[in-house]
Design a protein around this motif. Structure first.
Motif, PDB file in Angstrom:
ATOM      1  N   ASN A   1      34.660  48.957 -35.858  1.00  9.12           N
ATOM      2  CA  ASN A   1      33.382  49.116 -36.548  1.00  9.12           C
ATOM      3  C   ASN A   1      32.745  50.465 -36.263  1.00  9.12           C
ATOM      4  OD1 ASN A   1      33.502  46.679 -37.773  1.00  9.12           O
ATOM      5  ND2 ASN A   1      32.027  45.654 -36.439  1.00  9.12           N
ATOM      6  N   ILE A   2      32.750  50.841 -34.992  1.00 11.59           N
ATOM      7  CA  ILE A   2      32.131  52.118 -34.648  1.00 11.59           C
ATOM      8  C   ILE A   2      32.833  53.252 -35.373  1.00 11.59           C
ATOM      9  CG2 ILE A   2      31.871  53.788 -32.765  1.00 11.59           C
ATOM     10  CD1 ILE A   2      30.900  51.512 -31.044  1.00 11.59           C
TER      11      ILE A   2
ATOM     12  N   SER B   1      37.848  56.163 -42.726  1.00  8.49           N
ATOM     13  CA  SER B   1      36.921  55.058 -42.500  1.00  8.49           C
ATOM     14  C   SER B   1      37.506  53.748 -43.042  1.00  8.49           C
ATOM     15  CB  SER B   1      35.586  55.377 -43.172  1.00  8.49           C
ATOM     16  OG  SER B   1      34.773  54.226 -43.220  1.00  8.49           O
TER      17      SER B   1
ATOM     18  N   GLU C   1      32.052  56.751 -42.132  1.00  9.80           N
ATOM     19  CA  GLU C   1      31.397  56.557 -43.426  1.00  9.80           C
ATOM     20  C   GLU C   1      30.045  57.278 -43.465  1.00  9.80           C
ATOM     21  OE1 GLU C   1      31.363  52.498 -44.832  1.00  9.80           O
ATOM     22  OE2 GLU C   1      29.775  52.961 -46.274  1.00  9.80           O
ATOM     23  N   ASN C   2      29.326  57.184 -42.346  1.00 13.17           N
ATOM     24  CA  ASN C   2      28.022  57.859 -42.291  1.00 13.17           C
ATOM     25  C   ASN C   2      28.138  59.371 -42.431  1.00 13.17           C
ATOM     26  OD1 ASN C   2      26.778  55.427 -42.002  1.00 13.17           O
ATOM     27  ND2 ASN C   2      26.547  55.565 -39.778  1.00 13.17           N
TER      28      ASN C   2
ATOM     29  N   SER D   1      34.783  53.117 -38.176  1.00 10.35           N
ATOM     30  CA  SER D   1      34.636  53.146 -39.636  1.00 10.35           C
ATOM     31  C   SER D   1      33.195  53.420 -40.053  1.00 10.35           C
ATOM     32  CB  SER D   1      35.192  51.877 -40.286  1.00 10.35           C
ATOM     33  OG  SER D   1      34.451  50.768 -39.864  1.00 10.35           O
ATOM     34  N   ASP D   2      32.229  52.864 -39.339  1.00 10.63           N
ATOM     35  CA  ASP D   2      30.821  53.127 -39.697  1.00 10.63           C
ATOM     36  C   ASP D   2      30.456  54.598 -39.501  1.00 10.63           C
ATOM     37  OD1 ASP D   2      30.590  50.489 -40.263  1.00 10.63           O
ATOM     38  OD2 ASP D   2      29.316  49.961 -38.559  1.00 10.63           O
ATOM     39  N   ASN D   3      30.846  55.142 -38.368  1.00  8.33           N
ATOM     40  CA  ASN D   3      30.493  56.543 -38.106  1.00  8.33           C
ATOM     41  C   ASN D   3      31.140  57.491 -39.110  1.00  8.33           C
ATOM     42  OD1 ASN D   3      28.903  57.271 -35.383  1.00  8.33           O
ATOM     43  ND2 ASN D   3      29.948  55.327 -35.146  1.00  8.33           N
TER      44      ASN D   3
ATOM     45  N   ARG E   1      39.045  50.095 -41.083  1.00  3.66           N
ATOM     46  CA  ARG E   1      38.762  48.691 -41.439  1.00  3.66           C
ATOM     47  C   ARG E   1      40.044  47.917 -41.707  1.00  3.66           C
ATOM     48  NH1 ARG E   1      33.358  48.852 -41.826  1.00  3.66           N
ATOM     49  NH2 ARG E   1      32.570  50.588 -43.057  1.00  3.66           N
TER      50      ARG E   1
END
Ligand SMILES: Nc1nc2c(ncn2[C@@H]2O[C@H](COP(=O)(O)OP(=O)(O)OP(=O)(O)O)[C@@H](O)[C@H]2O)c(=O)[nH]1
Ligand SMILES: [Mg+2]
Length: 333
Positions: free
Chosen positions: A47-48, A95, A54-55, A50-52, A99
């Motif tokens: 999560n960290i 990202s 994506e951000n 893929s989220d980072n 996932r």
């Protein structure tokens, strides 16, 4: 508003991101036991990452839709927008990949013994790290672009704008300082060492922006490098009126012929913008004769030194801009 690059966050390096993901994962694992610990570690790390990633991508505005053409071209002069877009899409790919790895390994951490689960979880971590390392260069390039674009000064492309061009020493800054309230506002752009002069004045409750362009529109087009040429193209989207200033006394150090060539090349390039020729330094008129006056074919003459006609020139510029303010209720139509 015009400037859309100032709030971009720093982009993490691949190493920072991997460290962050794995150390948080370790902490999450410690809080639990058995299979749950392995599952929680995988979920946290994936999560960290893929989220980072994506951000990183979503922090950027859409160049085509969100950027005023002035800033789009300016950005493109400073960084390679196509390459940047490519980097952003690679990071988006990474990202998604993170996932996918999560989804692929999640089932393997269930209904099995802890040692097997740990083995799979470690394998998943290696693949996650590998994905992040694959976009290492792209992350660096995105961060570099962010640093280059972040400090572009506040020129508001939506404000009616008068651009002042002309050879060095013809009196551009003197004029801008004379007609604007806040003195000496200058903005540095990466492609000119001289700093762009910016000023504002008001007429009939409308705020006008006046831009002095030393280092850009102060010499023949052939002497501009690629970045400067592109910056000039950006200015085409900015200018609502162009004042080309001449010094017919040639005390600026450039012969009138050269100044006129510059004027003609600017008029040719800015064909959709009203271009006014302004002969400055009329207080020095004794040093030139009628042949120069004829050659110039100036729209206005003035002297910033004595103040003669300065107001007339400004009014002519305002008229040439011909700005019709959009009333708020008209905007949505
Ligand atoms: N005699 C006379 N001198 C002027 C006039 N306007 C400006 N000057 C002088 O011309 C010189 C150059 O003026 P600037 O305003 O710095 O010229 P510039 O076009 O901004 O020059 P760069 O920033 O180098 O491109 C200064 O010494 C001014 O005082 C004028 O109307 N008459
Ligand atoms: Mg100047």
């Amino acid at each position: 508003m015009g400037m859309i690059f100032e709030d971009l966050p720093t982009t993490p390096t691949s190493e920072e991101l991997i460290d962050k993901a794995f150390s948080r994962a370790a902490r999450a694992g410690k809080a639990k036991g058995g299979l749950e610990a392995q599952q929680s570690m995988l979920q946290t790390a994936a999560n960290i990452i893929s989220d980072n990633l994506e951000n990183v991508v979503t922090a950027w505005p859409d160049f085509e839709y969100d950027a005023h053409p002035f800033y789009y071209e300016l950005a493109d002069a400073i960084v390679d927008v196509d390459a940047l877009r490519q980097s952003l899409s690679e990071v988006m790919w990474a990202s998604r990949k993170a996932r996918e790895i999560h989804e692929e390994y999640q089932p393997r951490l269930r209904k099995t013994d802890v040692d097997t689960a740990r083995k799979h979880r470690k394998q998943a971590f290696a693949r996650l790290a590998d994905i992040v390392e694959q976009v290492d260069d792209h992350l660096l390039q995105i961060n570099e672009a962010r640093n280059d674009l972040r400090h572009l000064p506040e020129i508001n492309p939506d404000e009616p704008t008068i651009v002042v061009a002309g050879y060095p020493n013809v009196g551009k800054s003197s004029f801008v300082n004379d007609v604007t309230s806040a003195r000496g506002e200058t903005a540095s752009y990466p492609f000119t060492t001289k700093g762009i002069g910016l000023g504002h004045f008001e007429r009939d409750h409308i705020r006008y922006q006046i831009v002095d362009t030393p280092g850009l529109l102060d010499r023949p087009p052939a002497e501009r490098n690629e970045i400067e040429s592109q910056a000039v193209s950006a200015i085409e989207h900015l200018a609502d009126c162009m004042l080309v200033m001449l010094d017919p006394s040639a005390e600026c150090g450039y012969p009138l012929d050269s100044q006129l060539e510059l004027r003609d090349s600017i008029a040719a390039q800015f064909e959709t913008v009203p271009v006014l020729t302004i002969a400055n330094k009329t207080d020095r008129a004794e040093v030139w004769d009628d042949s120069r006056t004829d050659a110039m074919n100036a729209d206005y003459t003035m002297s910033v030194e004595t103040g003669e006609n300065v107001e007339t020139v400004l009014e002519a510029a305002v008229e040439a801009v011909d700005y019709e303010p959009t009333l708020p209720f008209e905007e949505e139509r």
